[in-house]
Design a protein around this motif. Structure first.
Motif, PDB file in Angstrom:
ATOM      1  N   ILE A   1      -0.336   4.625  -2.733  1.00  0.00           N
ATOM      2  CA  ILE A   1      -1.833   4.200  -2.074  1.00  0.00           C
ATOM      3  C   ILE A   1      -1.066   3.062  -1.730  1.00  0.00           C
ATOM      4  CG2 ILE A   1      -3.958   2.908  -2.066  1.00  0.00           C
ATOM      5  CD1 ILE A   1      -4.814   5.434  -4.715  1.00  0.00           C
ATOM      6  N   ILE A   2      -0.538   2.444  -2.373  1.00  0.00           N
ATOM      7  CA  ILE A   2      -0.084   0.848  -2.108  1.00  0.00           C
ATOM      8  C   ILE A   2       0.444   1.067  -0.997  1.00  0.00           C
ATOM      9  CG2 ILE A   2       1.359  -1.379  -2.404  1.00  0.00           C
ATOM     10  CD1 ILE A   2      -1.444  -1.016  -4.032  1.00  0.00           C
ATOM     11  N   ASP A   3       1.696   2.494  -1.105  1.00  0.00           N
ATOM     12  CA  ASP A   3       2.341   2.951   0.180  1.00  0.00           C
ATOM     13  C   ASP A   3       1.966   2.948   1.537  1.00  0.00           C
ATOM     14  OD1 ASP A   3       4.885   2.321  -1.714  1.00  0.00           O
ATOM     15  OD2 ASP A   3       5.052   4.858  -2.354  1.00  0.00           O
TER      16      ASP A   3
ATOM     17  N   LEU B   1       3.976  -8.624  -1.911  1.00  0.00           N
ATOM     18  CA  LEU B   1       3.526  -8.815  -2.071  1.00  0.00           C
ATOM     19  C   LEU B   1       2.256  -8.090  -3.820  1.00  0.00           C
ATOM     20  CD1 LEU B   1       1.674  -7.641   0.948  1.00  0.00           C
ATOM     21  CD2 LEU B   1       1.560  -9.986   0.076  1.00  0.00           C
ATOM     22  N   LYS B   2       1.585  -9.075  -4.312  1.00  0.00           N
ATOM     23  CA  LYS B   2       0.826  -8.690  -5.315  1.00  0.00           C
ATOM     24  C   LYS B   2      -0.247  -7.210  -5.609  1.00  0.00           C
ATOM     25  CE  LYS B   2      -0.630 -10.620 -10.620  1.00  0.00           C
ATOM     26  NZ  LYS B   2      -0.758 -11.222 -11.098  1.00  0.00           N
TER      27      LYS B   2
ATOM     28  N   GLU C   1      -2.287  -8.491  -0.015  1.00  0.00           N
ATOM     29  CA  GLU C   1      -2.489  -8.349  -1.334  1.00  0.00           C
ATOM     30  C   GLU C   1      -3.975  -7.255  -0.841  1.00  0.00           C
ATOM     31  OE1 GLU C   1      -2.177 -11.294  -3.762  1.00  0.00           O
ATOM     32  OE2 GLU C   1      -0.027 -11.353  -3.445  1.00  0.00           O
ATOM     33  N   LEU C   2      -3.584  -5.959  -1.881  1.00  0.00           N
ATOM     34  CA  LEU C   2      -4.645  -5.062  -1.898  1.00  0.00           C
ATOM     35  C   LEU C   2      -5.185  -4.999  -3.436  1.00  0.00           C
ATOM     36  CD1 LEU C   2      -3.326  -1.828  -0.988  1.00  0.00           C
ATOM     37  CD2 LEU C   2      -4.663  -3.342   0.525  1.00  0.00           C
ATOM     38  N   ASP C   3      -6.885  -4.986  -2.946  1.00  0.00           N
ATOM     39  CA  ASP C   3      -7.954  -4.879  -4.782  1.00  0.00           C
ATOM     40  C   ASP C   3      -8.724  -4.029  -4.488  1.00  0.00           C
ATOM     41  OD1 ASP C   3      -9.113  -5.733  -6.992  1.00  0.00           O
ATOM     42  OD2 ASP C   3      -9.568  -7.773  -5.722  1.00  0.00           O
TER      43      ASP C   3
END
Length: 326
Positions: free
Chosen positions: A108-110, A217-218, A118-120
């Motif tokens: 998903i991050i890719d 990114l975190k 940054e994703l939450d």
């Protein structure tokens, strides 16, 4: 959104909404495919805004991609064992370039990399956007069969909001493991009794946080395993198994008869869409290495009080799969 991006967005929106209104599944498929492979976040947002209508139509497309195979388990070691076997086998039959392995959360991050932020992704986000994430994953790697390791329990929040859909999922594996062995593993990894029990039994009724550092990114994702018994029940459900072509296996059985169960895995994924040969020689070759190098299932000291707490929550599912909680 700048003038140019706004113009592009509205231009593509006009064509997409027209195809949706006409209920033209194949045309929607073509347009969405083009938008996704543009890697432009404004087009991703356009898809997300219309994902419910898009998903309904894509479930009826003539030739769905259907290229995701799930390796599901409650904890990670079970999935890792299956992935190791599959990678070895695919290398031996020379199809490693046709397959891709990853964790669902990592994938998903890719796919969301174009957003450059940054994703939450919380539990609600997973529930309402699962079809969007799997659409991205499936279409961005159309030339590959994608094996995704996953620990999230299957869910069906509303008729149109499910963990996965038939136009993305080819089949799945679910690998069971004795919950007491999982508990021992957690304690051996220096978790406290309370932490280990909370992981296994989901005492706080909350998803676990997973942090992924990627692209400088975190990112944070909430992984809703639920308890061991509820996780298992979500994936061994009769309708889920039949709809999404599931195969339920016990890790302990694989340890006892690796030849038979590894062959069973290949037969299953072959039966439901992966064009591969069933080569018993390569399976036996790996099984010998596996038996020689396999890690013994963990042991630890568990008090009667701990066993009682685990029994109270897990005894029904444990008994079903002949796991003795004692």
């Amino acid at each position: 959104m700048g003038f140019t991006d706004n113009f592009k967005y509205n231009y593509q929106k006009k064509f997409l909404l027209s195809s949706i209104q006409d209920k033209n599944s194949n045309e929607v498929f073509k347009q969405v495919n083009k938008l996704i492979n543009s890697n432009n976040p404004i087009f991703y947002k356009l898809i997300l805004e219309n994902i419910n209508s898009i998903q309904i139509l894509l479930e009826n497309v003539d030739n769905p991609i259907k290229n995701i195979i799930w390796i599901n388990s409650f904890s990670d070691p079970e999935a890792q064992i299956i992935e190791s076997f599959l990678k070895y086998y695919f290398d031996r039959i020379d199809i490693e370039r046709r397959v891709h392995f990853n964790y669902y959360s990592d994938e998903i991050i890719d796919c969301l990399k174009p957003f450059k932020e940054e994703l939450d992704i919380d539990m609600s986000n997973f529930v309402y956007n699962s079809e969007f994430y799997q659409l991205l994953i499936s279409m961005k790697k159309q030339d590959k069969t994608i094996f995704l390791k996953n620990h999230i329990a299957f869910f069906e929040h509303e008729p149109e909001k499910k963990f996965t859909y038939t136009n993305y999922t080819q089949s799945y594996l679910y690998i069971l493991r004795d919950p007491l062995k999982i508990y021992c593993n957690l304690k051996n990894d220096k978790l406290s009794t309370q932490e280990a029990q909370n992981f296994l039994l989901n005492l706080d009724q909350k998803p676990s946080d997973e942090f992924i550092h990627k692209y400088n990114l975190k990112h944070k994702l909430e992984i809703n395993r639920m308890s061991w018994s509820k996780n298992v029940a979500s994936w061994d459900d009769y309708n889920v198994v039949n709809t999404h072509r599931g195969l339920i296996l016990k890790l302990e059985d694989i340890f006892e008869e690796p030849n038979y169960y590894f062959a069973n895995i290949i037969s299953h994924i072959k039966q439901f869409g992966l064009d591969i040969e069933l080569n018993y020689d390569f399976i036996e070759e790996y099984s010998k290495k596996f038996e020689k190098n396999k890690t013994e299932l963990p042991i630890c000291d568990i008090s009667q009080k701990e066993i009682k707490a685990i029994k109270r929550d897990l005894s029904e599912k444990s008994n079903q799969y002949l796991y003795k909680l004692s």
